[in-house]
Design a protein around this motif. Structure first.
Motif, PDB file in Angstrom:
ATOM      1  N   ALA A   1       0.790  -1.230   0.000  1.00 14.92           N
ATOM      2  CA  ALA A   1       0.000   0.000   0.000  1.00 14.92           C
ATOM      3  C   ALA A   1       0.825   1.284   0.000  1.00 14.92           C
ATOM      4  N   LYS A   2       2.130   1.197   0.168  1.00 12.57           N
ATOM      5  CA  LYS A   2       2.929   2.421   0.301  1.00 12.57           C
ATOM      6  C   LYS A   2       3.793   2.689  -0.921  1.00 12.57           C
ATOM      7  N   TYR A   3       4.676   1.776  -1.242  1.00 12.76           N
ATOM      8  CA  TYR A   3       5.621   1.983  -2.334  1.00 12.76           C
ATOM      9  C   TYR A   3       5.630   0.790  -3.287  1.00 12.76           C
ATOM     10  N   ARG A   4       6.213   1.017  -4.451  1.00 13.97           N
ATOM     11  CA  ARG A   4       6.361  -0.063  -5.426  1.00 13.97           C
ATOM     12  C   ARG A   4       7.400  -1.061  -4.929  1.00 13.97           C
ATOM     13  N   LEU A   5       7.201  -2.316  -5.307  1.00 15.31           N
ATOM     14  CA  LEU A   5       8.086  -3.380  -4.852  1.00 15.31           C
ATOM     15  C   LEU A   5       9.518  -3.141  -5.311  1.00 15.31           C
ATOM     16  N   GLY A   6       9.685  -2.696  -6.557  1.00 16.45           N
ATOM     17  CA  GLY A   6      11.027  -2.446  -7.070  1.00 16.45           C
ATOM     18  C   GLY A   6      11.758  -1.379  -6.273  1.00 16.45           C
ATOM     19  N   TYR A   7      11.040  -0.328  -5.907  1.00 15.40           N
ATOM     20  CA  TYR A   7      11.641   0.746  -5.111  1.00 15.40           C
ATOM     21  C   TYR A   7      12.034   0.235  -3.733  1.00 15.40           C
ATOM     22  N   ILE A   8      11.184  -0.586  -3.135  1.00 15.50           N
ATOM     23  CA  ILE A   8      11.445  -1.102  -1.791  1.00 15.50           C
ATOM     24  C   ILE A   8      12.675  -2.003  -1.789  1.00 15.50           C
ATOM     25  N   ILE A   9      12.771  -2.882  -2.791  1.00 11.85           N
ATOM     26  CA  ILE A   9      13.934  -3.772  -2.880  1.00 11.85           C
ATOM     27  C   ILE A   9      15.210  -2.956  -3.041  1.00 11.85           C
ATOM     28  N   ASP A  10      15.165  -1.974  -3.925  1.00  9.65           N
ATOM     29  CA  ASP A  10      16.342  -1.145  -4.163  1.00  9.65           C
ATOM     30  C   ASP A  10      16.711  -0.342  -2.920  1.00  9.65           C
ATOM     31  N   GLN A  11      15.709   0.249  -2.262  1.00 12.50           N
ATOM     32  CA  GLN A  11      15.977   1.096  -1.109  1.00 12.50           C
ATOM     33  C   GLN A  11      16.441   0.297   0.105  1.00 12.50           C
TER      34      GLN A  11
ATOM     35  N   LEU B   1      17.521  -3.134   0.323  1.00 17.17           N
ATOM     36  CA  LEU B   1      18.679  -4.009   0.151  1.00 17.17           C
ATOM     37  C   LEU B   1      19.948  -3.249  -0.210  1.00 17.17           C
ATOM     38  N   PHE B   2      19.847  -2.310  -1.138  1.00 15.86           N
ATOM     39  CA  PHE B   2      21.044  -1.677  -1.687  1.00 15.86           C
ATOM     40  C   PHE B   2      21.354  -0.301  -1.108  1.00 15.86           C
ATOM     41  N   VAL B   3      20.509   0.179  -0.206  1.00 18.63           N
ATOM     42  CA  VAL B   3      20.800   1.451   0.455  1.00 18.63           C
ATOM     43  C   VAL B   3      20.762   1.284   1.972  1.00 18.63           C
ATOM     44  N   ASP B   4      19.565   1.037   2.505  1.00 12.91           N
ATOM     45  CA  ASP B   4      19.416   0.991   3.965  1.00 12.91           C
ATOM     46  C   ASP B   4      20.258  -0.110   4.604  1.00 12.91           C
ATOM     47  N   LEU B   5      20.108  -1.328   4.097  1.00 10.19           N
ATOM     48  CA  LEU B   5      20.836  -2.445   4.695  1.00 10.19           C
ATOM     49  C   LEU B   5      22.342  -2.293   4.484  1.00 10.19           C
ATOM     50  N   PHE B   6      22.721  -1.803   3.323  1.00  8.65           N
ATOM     51  CA  PHE B   6      24.146  -1.571   3.067  1.00  8.65           C
ATOM     52  C   PHE B   6      24.713  -0.572   4.080  1.00  8.65           C
ATOM     53  N   ILE B   7      23.961   0.486   4.356  1.00  9.34           N
ATOM     54  CA  ILE B   7      24.416   1.492   5.317  1.00  9.34           C
ATOM     55  C   ILE B   7      24.538   0.885   6.706  1.00  9.34           C
ATOM     56  N   TYR B   8      23.573   0.052   7.096  1.00  9.02           N
ATOM     57  CA  TYR B   8      23.644  -0.611   8.393  1.00  9.02           C
ATOM     58  C   TYR B   8      24.912  -1.457   8.510  1.00  9.02           C
ATOM     59  N   VAL B   9      25.205  -2.211   7.465  1.00 13.29           N
ATOM     60  CA  VAL B   9      26.345  -3.129   7.507  1.00 13.29           C
ATOM     61  C   VAL B   9      27.669  -2.377   7.457  1.00 13.29           C
TER      62      VAL B   9
ATOM     63  N   VAL C   1      29.117   4.048  -3.979  1.00 18.09           N
ATOM     64  CA  VAL C   1      28.746   5.426  -4.334  1.00 18.09           C
ATOM     65  C   VAL C   1      28.702   5.600  -5.846  1.00 18.09           C
ATOM     66  N   VAL C   2      29.736   5.125  -6.534  1.00 18.94           N
ATOM     67  CA  VAL C   2      29.796   5.257  -7.995  1.00 18.94           C
ATOM     68  C   VAL C   2      28.661   4.473  -8.654  1.00 18.94           C
ATOM     69  N   ALA C   3      28.401   3.258  -8.140  1.00 15.43           N
ATOM     70  CA  ALA C   3      27.326   2.441  -8.694  1.00 15.43           C
ATOM     71  C   ALA C   3      25.973   3.124  -8.529  1.00 15.43           C
ATOM     72  N   ARG C   4      25.742   3.731  -7.378  1.00  7.95           N
ATOM     73  CA  ARG C   4      24.470   4.429  -7.139  1.00  7.95           C
ATOM     74  C   ARG C   4      24.352   5.669  -8.026  1.00  7.95           C
ATOM     75  N   MET C   5      25.444   6.349  -8.242  1.00  7.81           N
ATOM     76  CA  MET C   5      25.417   7.549  -9.076  1.00  7.81           C
ATOM     77  C   MET C   5      25.187   7.209 -10.547  1.00  7.81           C
ATOM     78  N   LEU C   6      25.686   6.039 -10.972  1.00  3.21           N
ATOM     79  CA  LEU C   6      25.540   5.630 -12.370  1.00  3.21           C
ATOM     80  C   LEU C   6      24.230   4.880 -12.631  1.00  3.21           C
ATOM     81  N   LYS C   7      23.509   4.562 -11.575  1.00  2.01           N
ATOM     82  CA  LYS C   7      22.298   3.752 -11.715  1.00  2.01           C
ATOM     83  C   LYS C   7      21.271   4.405 -12.638  1.00  2.01           C
TER      84      LYS C   7
END
Length: 322
Positions: free
Chosen positions: A40-50, A52-60, A288-294
């Protein structure tokens, strides 16, 4: 149905009785972590990207200080559980925002699917799941000895600190949802800082931890300010600003450490802090480079595919004419 054909032959005339009462589904009345956010909030693709590849990466990466692949795997697992614990409480704020705060806005941005979740039990169940994820993370970290850098060695105080941080997130999101939309820009950075900084209650920060968290919070805040003031910004702007902020901070930290001739102490004597710090910095720069080139890569691929489809359709059209 066809099973009732023989009965219909005797009755001569059939009547369709519409389904009575409120239509309910277990997916709308049973709480599961991330269910409301995904449906009900966001698209699945956005959630996976945000996530797995942003929030969890920052935590780790913000708390990583282990030399072996096995330890990194366990550390990632523990961070995932801690993130889910935090997100269960954060999701209450999402639900509250859509159901109570958004209707008060002039131009609310909400999904049409929220109508199915009016009675979603986003409350006590969220807290129970949050506690379950936290204790699972605590047990795993202690069982596999992934705890030399736990900031507070006292388990009882650590648990109290984690619960206090969860309550702080809940309170901040409640204040955010209760505040006028134009004034939320002053609360938003605290909400983001608690969301990403809570992991530092469990683990002490790595070499790049503060820089990555500060950059993420700053980027999210600036993006939110632009959104609330009527401007237009896309995800690529967020990626560029965050990347520039991270690299700038890492450069300043490196200069400071060289000037002070100081290295960050680690609990493992078999690996130098400088060596591990260099590896972590390299991983962050690649990220950082991968996120900027995404976004540019997505645009290039989309245009290439559209061009291919257009050429293919033109060829098919010319063949049909012949």
């Amino acid at each position: 149905s066809e099973d009732d054909l023989d009965l219909l032959m005797f009755s001569k005339r059939g009547y369709l009785i519409e389904r009575q009462g409120e239509i309910k589904s277990t997916s709308h009345t049973l709480y599961l972590p991330l269910r409301y956010t995904v449906n009900a909030k966001y698209r699945l693709g956005y959630i996976i990207d945000q996530i797995l590849f942003v929030d969890l990466f920052i935590y780790v990466i913000s708390t990583l200080s282990y030399p072996s692949i096995y330890s990194i795997f366990i550390h990632t697992l523990v961070c995932s559980l801690l993130y889910l614990s935090q997100f269960c409480i954060y999701e209450i704020g999402y639900f509250e925002n859509d159901m109570k705060a958004a209707p008060k806005e002039t131009k609310p941005v909400i999904s049409r699917h929220i109508e199915n979740y009016r009675k979603y039990p986003c409350g006590t169940s969220s807290w129970l799941w949050a506690l379950a994820f936290y204790f699972a993370a605590l047990i795993i970290s202690l069982k596999y000895s992934i705890n030399p850098n736990i900031f507070f060695q006292n388990i009882y105080f650590l648990t109290f600190l984690w619960l206090f941080s969860l309550m702080l997130i809940r309170l901040t999101f409640y204040i955010y949802n209760s505040t006028e939309a134009s004034r939320r820009i002053f609360i938003y950075p605290f909400l983001q800082f608690f969301k990403y900084g809570i992991v530092l209650c469990f683990f002490s920060p790595s070499y790049v931890g503060p820089a990555v968290i500060i950059a993420q919070v700053s980027a999210m805040w600036l993006n939110y300010i632009i959104y609330r003031t009527g401007g237009s910004s896309d995800r690529s702007f967020l990626e560029y600003f965050r990347g520039f902020t991270i690299i700038s901070q890492l450069f300043l930290i490196h200069i400071f450490l060289l000037a002070a001739n100081h290295s960050v102490p680690l609990p493992y004597p078999e690996i130098s802090s400088l060596e591990l710090s260099s590896i972590i910095v390299l991983v962050v720069i690649i990220w950082v480079v991968a996120r900027m080139l995404k976004q540019p890569i997505k645009i290039f691929l989309r245009r290439t595919i559209n061009r291919y489809k257009s050429n293919y359709q033109d060829k098919e059209t010319s063949r049909s004419k012949k």
